[in-house]
Design a protein around this motif. Sequence first.
Motif, mmCIF file in Angstrom:
data_model
loop_
_atom_site.group_PDB
_atom_site.id
_atom_site.type_symbol
_atom_site.label_atom_id
_atom_site.label_comp_id
_atom_site.label_asym_id
_atom_site.label_seq_id
_atom_site.Cartn_x
_atom_site.Cartn_y
_atom_site.Cartn_z
ATOM 1 N N PRO A 1 1.071 -1.417 -0.035
ATOM 2 C CA PRO A 1 -0.169 -0.260 0.132
ATOM 3 C C PRO A 1 1.170 1.674 0.095
ATOM 4 C CG PRO A 1 -0.624 -1.606 1.909
ATOM 5 C CD PRO A 1 0.189 -2.538 1.179
ATOM 6 N N LEU A 2 2.207 1.071 0.697
ATOM 7 C CA LEU A 2 2.936 2.410 0.709
ATOM 8 C C LEU A 2 3.470 2.755 -1.394
ATOM 9 C CD1 LEU A 2 4.638 1.981 3.642
ATOM 10 C CD2 LEU A 2 2.745 3.569 3.343
ATOM 11 N N ASP A 3 3.417 1.561 -1.894
ATOM 12 C CA ASP A 3 3.702 1.815 -3.395
ATOM 13 C C ASP A 3 2.896 2.600 -4.662
ATOM 14 O OD1 ASP A 3 5.117 1.792 -5.913
ATOM 15 O OD2 ASP A 3 4.994 -0.805 -5.751
ATOM 16 N N PRO A 4 3.311 3.841 -4.279
ATOM 17 C CA PRO A 4 1.879 4.253 -5.646
ATOM 18 C C PRO A 4 1.846 3.754 -6.816
ATOM 19 C CG PRO A 4 3.486 6.506 -5.347
ATOM 20 C CD PRO A 4 3.935 4.442 -4.677
ATOM 21 N N GLY A 5 2.670 3.041 -7.695
ATOM 22 C CA GLY A 5 2.498 1.966 -8.858
ATOM 23 C C GLY A 5 2.303 0.492 -8.521
ATOM 24 N N SER A 6 2.470 0.146 -6.787
ATOM 25 C CA SER A 6 1.238 -1.103 -6.964
ATOM 26 C C SER A 6 -0.089 -0.879 -6.758
ATOM 27 C CB SER A 6 2.305 -1.252 -5.724
ATOM 28 O OG SER A 6 1.307 -2.741 -5.190
ATOM 29 N N HIS A 7 -1.095 -1.827 -7.568
ATOM 30 C CA HIS A 7 -2.265 -2.688 -7.788
ATOM 31 C C HIS A 7 -2.969 -2.589 -5.846
ATOM 32 C CE1 HIS A 7 -2.286 -4.386 -11.639
ATOM 33 N NE2 HIS A 7 -2.330 -3.467 -11.960
ATOM 34 N N ALA A 8 -1.494 -2.700 -4.489
ATOM 35 C CA ALA A 8 -1.959 -2.494 -4.079
ATOM 36 C C ALA A 8 -2.088 -1.637 -2.785
ATOM 37 C CB ALA A 8 -0.958 -3.705 -2.987
ATOM 38 N N TYR A 9 -1.857 -0.495 -4.124
ATOM 39 C CA TYR A 9 -1.684 1.022 -2.957
ATOM 40 C C TYR A 9 -3.335 1.566 -2.803
ATOM 41 C CZ TYR A 9 -0.703 6.478 -3.193
ATOM 42 O OH TYR A 9 -0.958 7.731 -2.712
ATOM 43 N N ARG A 10 -3.941 0.529 -3.714
ATOM 44 C CA ARG A 10 -5.753 1.287 -2.648
ATOM 45 C C ARG A 10 -6.618 0.050 -1.933
ATOM 46 N NH1 ARG A 10 -7.902 5.450 -4.663
ATOM 47 N NH2 ARG A 10 -7.033 6.783 -7.312
ATOM 48 N N GLY A 11 -5.407 -0.378 -1.372
ATOM 49 C CA GLY A 11 -5.293 -1.551 -0.089
ATOM 50 C C GLY A 11 -6.180 -2.901 -0.683
ATOM 51 N N ARG A 12 -6.586 -4.038 0.274
ATOM 52 C CA ARG A 12 -6.851 -4.824 0.190
ATOM 53 C C ARG A 12 -7.979 -5.476 -1.414
ATOM 54 N NH1 ARG A 12 -5.479 -9.442 3.539
ATOM 55 N NH2 ARG A 12 -5.846 -11.178 3.158
ATOM 56 N N THR A 13 -8.040 -5.653 -2.013
ATOM 57 C CA THR A 13 -9.638 -5.707 -2.761
ATOM 58 C C THR A 13 -9.660 -7.349 -2.907
ATOM 59 O OG1 THR A 13 -8.321 -4.757 -5.031
ATOM 60 C CG2 THR A 13 -9.218 -3.475 -3.507
ATOM 61 N N PRO A 14 -10.373 -7.669 -3.912
ATOM 62 C CA PRO A 14 -10.958 -8.630 -4.702
ATOM 63 C C PRO A 14 -9.741 -9.233 -4.868
ATOM 64 C CG PRO A 14 -12.832 -7.612 -4.151
ATOM 65 C CD PRO A 14 -11.680 -6.416 -4.136
ATOM 66 N N ARG A 15 -9.553 -8.229 -6.540
ATOM 67 C CA ARG A 15 -8.761 -9.035 -7.412
ATOM 68 C C ARG A 15 -6.998 -8.739 -7.019
ATOM 69 N NH1 ARG A 15 -5.672 -4.459 -12.274
ATOM 70 N NH2 ARG A 15 -6.423 -3.030 -10.201
ATOM 71 N N THR A 16 -6.630 -7.331 -6.205
ATOM 72 C CA THR A 16 -5.536 -7.764 -4.894
ATOM 73 C C THR A 16 -4.969 -8.849 -4.295
ATOM 74 O OG1 THR A 16 -5.852 -6.046 -4.128
ATOM 75 C CG2 THR A 16 -4.990 -5.383 -6.097
ATOM 76 N N GLY B 1 6.995 -11.848 -0.140
ATOM 77 C CA GLY B 1 7.104 -10.698 1.214
ATOM 78 C C GLY B 1 6.282 -12.056 1.983
ATOM 79 N N PRO B 2 5.808 -11.879 3.609
ATOM 80 C CA PRO B 2 5.067 -13.286 4.263
ATOM 81 C C PRO B 2 3.476 -12.474 3.893
ATOM 82 C CG PRO B 2 5.956 -10.491 5.384
ATOM 83 C CD PRO B 2 6.804 -10.510 3.873
ATOM 84 N N ASP B 3 2.433 -13.611 4.646
ATOM 85 C CA ASP B 3 1.762 -13.493 4.272
ATOM 86 C C ASP B 3 1.023 -12.535 4.864
ATOM 87 O OD1 ASP B 3 -0.594 -14.426 3.718
ATOM 88 O OD2 ASP B 3 -0.840 -16.041 5.186
ATOM 89 N N GLY B 4 -0.641 -11.936 4.171
ATOM 90 C CA GLY B 4 -0.157 -10.454 4.863
ATOM 91 C C GLY B 4 -0.028 -9.463 4.879
ATOM 92 N N GLU B 5 1.515 -9.446 3.511
ATOM 93 C CA GLU B 5 1.361 -7.890 3.071
ATOM 94 C C GLU B 5 1.873 -8.395 2.138
ATOM 95 O OE1 GLU B 5 5.794 -6.578 4.998
ATOM 96 O OE2 GLU B 5 5.229 -7.182 7.049
ATOM 97 N N ALA B 6 1.348 -6.843 1.117
ATOM 98 C CA ALA B 6 1.154 -7.454 -0.592
ATOM 99 C C ALA B 6 2.728 -7.386 -1.292
ATOM 100 C CB ALA B 6 0.520 -6.085 -0.870
#
Length: 188
Positions: free
Chosen positions: A44-59, A86-91
């Motif tokens: 979520p800290l990487d503005p280029g990542s799909h995970a930037y917007r948090g956990r969603t069904p897709r991510t 990365g560890p389980d729970g971290e994107a």
Amino acid sequence: MAGSPDLSVLERPAHEVAPLLLGATLRHGDVALRLTEVEAYAGPLDPGSHAYRGRTPRTEVMFGPAGFLYCYFVYGMHVCANVVTGPDGEAGAVLLRAGEVIDDDAGHPASGPARLCRTLGITLEENGTDLRSGPVTLELADPVPASAVSTGPRVGLRAAADTPWRFWLTGEASVSTYRPAAPRRTRR
DNA sequence: ACGCTGATGCTCT
DNA sequence: GAGCATCAGCGTC
């Protein structure tokens, strides 16, 4: 023996795992290729990542344990594939951008993440599958020397274009030339 | 050789 | 409804 390969090294952060995937073998069915170009995406800290917007069904898969395949649809006609890190729970994930088909006399290049998936026959059906058991499998190689690896900004991002988290094997023909984010189509 | 553009549909707001 | 971790094709130099 090698029934279930050890992928525990993938539990490290994406930008550390990415260069370790260069030279690794990715297989699906009868097709196998040697990875030549990858990109790291963090959480979520990487503005280029799909995970930037948090956990969603897709991510969802990106937030799960390392060693799984994260596939997504883009631009209406393309599928791209990542290795979850990365560890389980971290994107975290490493986008597979290019490879070279092995067991092919021509050394056929698979340049670009969508073409790589098409070459291997990877679709959304493979999303969330385990790279240890297949159907898509990953076999790590001995780390290549740092001198053989080049780095640069990630391709096609409008955000975080200054983060050099693209890694490729220097001089590989299958590596695509750098392309900055596509300027947004002028609306009218 | 290089740069811009449209195609096409899933995903999230 | 807008935006997108792309690609191929066409135009221009």
